[in-house]
Design a protein around this motif. Structure first.
Motif, PDB file in Angstrom:
ATOM      1  N   ASP A 168       0.874  -1.164   0.000  1.00 46.52           N
ATOM      2  CA  ASP A 168       0.000   0.000   0.000  1.00 46.52           C
ATOM      3  C   ASP A 168       0.920   1.224   0.000  1.00 46.52           C
ATOM      4  O   ASP A 168       1.461   1.603   1.052  1.00 46.52           O
ATOM      5  N   ASN A 169       1.125   1.810  -1.151  1.00 50.68           N
ATOM      6  CA  ASN A 169       2.074   2.922  -1.248  1.00 50.68           C
ATOM      7  C   ASN A 169       1.583   4.164  -0.508  1.00 50.68           C
ATOM      8  O   ASN A 169       2.383   5.003  -0.101  1.00 50.68           O
ATOM      9  N   ALA A 170       0.291   4.293  -0.344  1.00 53.07           N
ATOM     10  CA  ALA A 170      -0.240   5.435   0.395  1.00 53.07           C
ATOM     11  C   ALA A 170       0.071   5.331   1.889  1.00 53.07           C
ATOM     12  O   ALA A 170       0.140   6.349   2.584  1.00 53.07           O
ATOM     13  N   LYS A 171       0.278   4.106   2.367  1.00 56.33           N
ATOM     14  CA  LYS A 171       0.552   3.885   3.788  1.00 56.33           C
ATOM     15  C   LYS A 171       1.981   3.424   4.041  1.00 56.33           C
ATOM     16  O   LYS A 171       2.320   3.046   5.174  1.00 56.33           O
ATOM     17  N   ASN A 172       2.814   3.440   3.004  1.00 56.76           N
ATOM     18  CA  ASN A 172       4.223   3.029   3.151  1.00 56.76           C
ATOM     19  C   ASN A 172       4.349   1.663   3.828  1.00 56.76           C
ATOM     20  O   ASN A 172       5.176   1.466   4.733  1.00 56.76           O
ATOM     21  N   THR A 173       3.552   0.719   3.388  1.00 54.97           N
ATOM     22  CA  THR A 173       3.521  -0.583   4.045  1.00 54.97           C
ATOM     23  C   THR A 173       3.504  -1.702   3.009  1.00 54.97           C
ATOM     24  O   THR A 173       2.838  -1.596   1.979  1.00 54.97           O
TER      25      THR A 173
END
Length: 124
Positions: free
Chosen positions: A72-77
C-alpha cells in the motif's frame, strides 16, 4: 530508511498470519520490497518480492500458492499474507527494501535496508 516488521506469532499447522512492514521514507513507492526468512541453523532465504507498483510479484517455489505479497504505497507498508502454514515455515521473517534497483531481486545482497525481523512459529 527504517523498516518495522510486525504480525508474527504462534499458529497451528494449517493456520494463517499476515505480516506487515512499515517503511519510513518519502519515496516508498520507488522502493522494491522483499520478504526473506531465516530458520534456526539455516541461511536466510528469499520468500517473496514486489515491484514499485505492485504489478509484479515473485515467490519462492516453497511458498507459491500459499503466500501473497502486496503493498500500500499510500501507507508506506508492505504485507505478506501467509496461508496454509506448515512447521517448515517456522522462521524469523525479515522485510527488506531495495532503494536503488530497477528490477525485483531474489538476492538478499541487492537489498539496502532491513527490518528487525518478526518470529513466525507453526506448531505441528
Amino acid at each position: 530508511v527504517q523498516l518495522q516488521a510486525s504480525g508474527g506469532g504462534l499458529v497451528p499447522d494449517g493456520g494463517s498470519l499476515r505480516l506487515s512492514c512499515a517503511v519510513s521514507g518519502r519515496t516508498f513507492s520507488s522502493y522494491l520490497m522483499g520478504w526473506f526468512r531465516q530458520a534456526p541453523g539455516k541461511e536466510r532465504e528469499f520468500v517473496a518480492a514486489i515491484s514499485w507498483s505492485g504489478n509484479s510479484k515473485y515467490y519462492a517455489d516453497s511458498v507459491r500458492g500459499r503466500f501473497t505479497i502486496s503493498r500500500d504505497n499510500a501507507k508506506n507498508t508492505v504485507f505478506l499474507q501467509m496461508n496454509s502454514l506448515t512447521p517448515e515455515d517456522t522462521a524469523v521473517y525479515y522485510c527488506a527494501a531495495d532503494v536503488t534497483g530497477l528490477e525485483v531481486s531474489r538476492t538478499s545482497r541487492d537489498y539496502d535496508y532491513w527490518g528487525q525481523g518478526t518470529q513466525v512459529t507453526v506448531s505441528s
